[in-house]
Design a protein around this motif. Structure first.
Motif, PDB file in Angstrom:
ATOM      1  N   UNK A   1      22.664  10.900   2.163  1.00  0.00           N
ATOM      2  CA  UNK A   1      22.542   9.465   2.410  1.00  0.00           C
ATOM      3  C   UNK A   1      21.788   9.164   3.709  1.00  0.00           C
ATOM      4  N   UNK A   2      21.706  10.130   4.603  1.00  0.00           N
ATOM      5  CA  UNK A   2      21.135   9.879   5.930  1.00  0.00           C
ATOM      6  C   UNK A   2      19.656  10.193   6.050  1.00  0.00           C
ATOM      7  N   UNK A   3      19.225  11.229   5.334  1.00  0.00           N
ATOM      8  CA  UNK A   3      17.876  11.732   5.555  1.00  0.00           C
ATOM      9  C   UNK A   3      16.858  10.668   5.114  1.00  0.00           C
ATOM     10  N   UNK A   4      15.674  10.693   5.709  1.00  0.00           N
ATOM     11  CA  UNK A   4      14.671   9.663   5.384  1.00  0.00           C
ATOM     12  C   UNK A   4      14.160   9.812   3.955  1.00  0.00           C
TER      13      UNK A   4
ATOM     14  N   UNK B   1      28.803  12.977  -6.303  1.00  0.00           N
ATOM     15  CA  UNK B   1      27.589  13.565  -5.742  1.00  0.00           C
ATOM     16  C   UNK B   1      26.457  12.546  -5.876  1.00  0.00           C
ATOM     17  N   UNK B   2      25.827  12.141  -4.765  1.00  0.00           N
ATOM     18  CA  UNK B   2      24.861  11.034  -4.811  1.00  0.00           C
ATOM     19  C   UNK B   2      23.496  11.431  -5.367  1.00  0.00           C
TER      20      UNK B   2
ATOM     21  N   UNK C   1      15.963   8.751  -6.564  1.00  0.00           N
ATOM     22  CA  UNK C   1      15.213   7.528  -6.258  1.00  0.00           C
ATOM     23  C   UNK C   1      14.499   7.568  -4.922  1.00  0.00           C
ATOM     24  N   UNK C   2      14.971   8.437  -4.015  1.00  0.00           N
ATOM     25  CA  UNK C   2      14.317   8.516  -2.704  1.00  0.00           C
ATOM     26  C   UNK C   2      13.532   9.819  -2.541  1.00  0.00           C
ATOM     27  N   UNK C   3      13.307  10.501  -3.641  1.00  0.00           N
ATOM     28  CA  UNK C   3      12.438  11.684  -3.643  1.00  0.00           C
ATOM     29  C   UNK C   3      12.856  12.714  -2.599  1.00  0.00           C
TER      30      UNK C   3
END
Ligand SMILES: [Zn+2]
Ligand SMILES: [Zn+2]
Length: 389
Positions: A297-300, A318-319, A325-327
């Motif tokens: 959840x934190x990483x760019x 598990x997200x 969606x954020x590759x």
């Protein structure tokens, strides 16, 4: 010989066991001078890893003197001082030829057991349950080292044991965790967990060119050691949200990459902790993956999450939506120690790092049961224990 044996959940004992002998032409017997307790030993101690048997000898971080060699080992002789990598690898199979030593196809005699759990089997590992071969470990006076012509690093020069011992696992493991982040100049790397592997991940991220490293933990002595290594530190119990805190520290973008050095027994101060703890206790979930969830959840956007903490089975909540969606890219693996051991010895020789900084306690092998408790509960600011047989 004397050896530390697993005797049940939260129970280990120093017992007399038969001396190891050469069983194969490529074996060596090492008389152990120093061995360490690893965070992953605690997962065995706590009973989270299946297939442990009463009497199994623990320990996968060890070094010492060669006292016997099989006739096919031509690069080592009696009297040589060696550090032994924790993965057992043949050097000949396809993964070994590609330097993916922890995936060796010839070193896990219990591969079928591992295939049931994980689909395919990884390599054999010293002192690390019957899933990875049931090999006797190195928290003992002696150990048998298979494929001794491939793994052990011969130590020359008058380095102390504490300066080179961690080439067996935690230094290469932390280094590989950082290397998987594909660090570019200017990158910010966040590290979850400032235990021994986290400490080496922090220092390795700087060695590989990170501009900033942000280290997350809750124990003051570990955060201090991280800060001594150049990291900015965050006490996760002192902030509301780690992802929000990391956004604030990185101009709203998030860190370029994250390294999870926590693994399956994470702590977390919130309601989800109880949820995972209960599911884990009921064996419906084998891991408490807070650090991993937070790292994702934190990483760019487009960032890398490098997982070096130990996970053994299944997680939930598990997200995966964030990953897709954020590759994001997830990377992991037990460390391919044999690939790193020589280059990292060169870094020690050049004075780029002195791994002995991580040692906080040294005890005799007979005090190993006490050492496990000390290490598990982090009493007396314990970060890393070395045992002397
Ligand atoms: Zn280890
Ligand atoms: Zn192999």
């Amino acid at each position: 010989m004397r050896a530390l044996c697993w005797t049940g959940r939260n129970s280990v004992d120093v017992e007399n066991v038969p001396d190891p002998k050469i069983l194969n032409g490529r074996d060596a017997i090492v008389k152990i001078s120093s061995t360490a307790i690893c965070g992953s030993d605690l997962h065995l101690y706590d009973g989270y890893v299946p297939t442990m048997r009463k009497g199994d000898v623990l320990g996968h971080e060890f070094m010492g003197e060669i006292v016997d060699v099989g006739k096919e080992v031509r690069n080592l002789k009696v009297g040589d001082r060696v550090v032994v990598p924790f993965p057992i690898a043949c050097g000949n199979c396809t993964p070994c030829q590609n330097e993916l030593y922890s995936l060796c196809e010839n070193s896990n005699p219990n591969a079928r057991l591992a295939e049931k759990m994980w689909g395919h089997s990884p390599c054999g590992i010293f002192g690390y349950s019957h899933l990875t071969g049931g090999y006797a470990g190195g928290q003992a006076e002696y150990a048998r080292v298979p494929f001794a012509d491939v793994g052990p690093l011969k130590i020359e020069g008058d380095w102390t044991d504490e300066q080179v011992l961690f080439l067996s696992d935690i230094f290469p493991t932390g280094y590989m965790g950082a290397e998987l982040c594909e660090i570019q100049p200017g990158d910010v790397i966040a590290v979850w967990g400032c235990g021994p592997v986290g400490q080496f991940a922090i220092r390795s991220a700087f060695l590989l060119g990170a501009e900033r490293v942000i280290a997350i933990d809750r124990f003051p002595e570990r955060l201090k050691m991280a800060a001594d290594g150049g990291a900015e530190t965050v006490d996760y119990e002192a902030v509301d949200s780690i992802p929000e805190t990391l956004k604030e520290l990185t101009g709203g973008r998030g860190p370029d990459a994250a390294i999870d050095c926590v693994g399956l027994e994470a702590h977390f101060p919130g309601p989800l902790y109880a949820y995972d703890r209960v599911k884990q206790a009921m064996r419906q979930e084998t891991e408490r993956p807070f650090a991993l969830r937070e790292a994702i959840m934190s990483v760019r956007n487009g960032g890398i999450v490098s997982i070096m903490g130990v996970y053994g089975g299944l997680v939930d909540k598990f997200p995966i939506g964030a990953v897709v969606n954020r590759a994001l890219t997830l990377k992991s693996g037990q460390c391919h120690v044999q690939r790193y051991i020589r280059p990292l010895m060169e870094r020690i020789e050049k004075g780029e790092i002195d791994p002995s900084f991580v040692v906080t306690h040294t005890l005799g092998l007979d005090d190993a049961p006490k050492a496990y408790e000390l290490f598990k509960h982090k009493h007396d600011d314990c970060i890393k224990v070395v045992l002397k047989p």
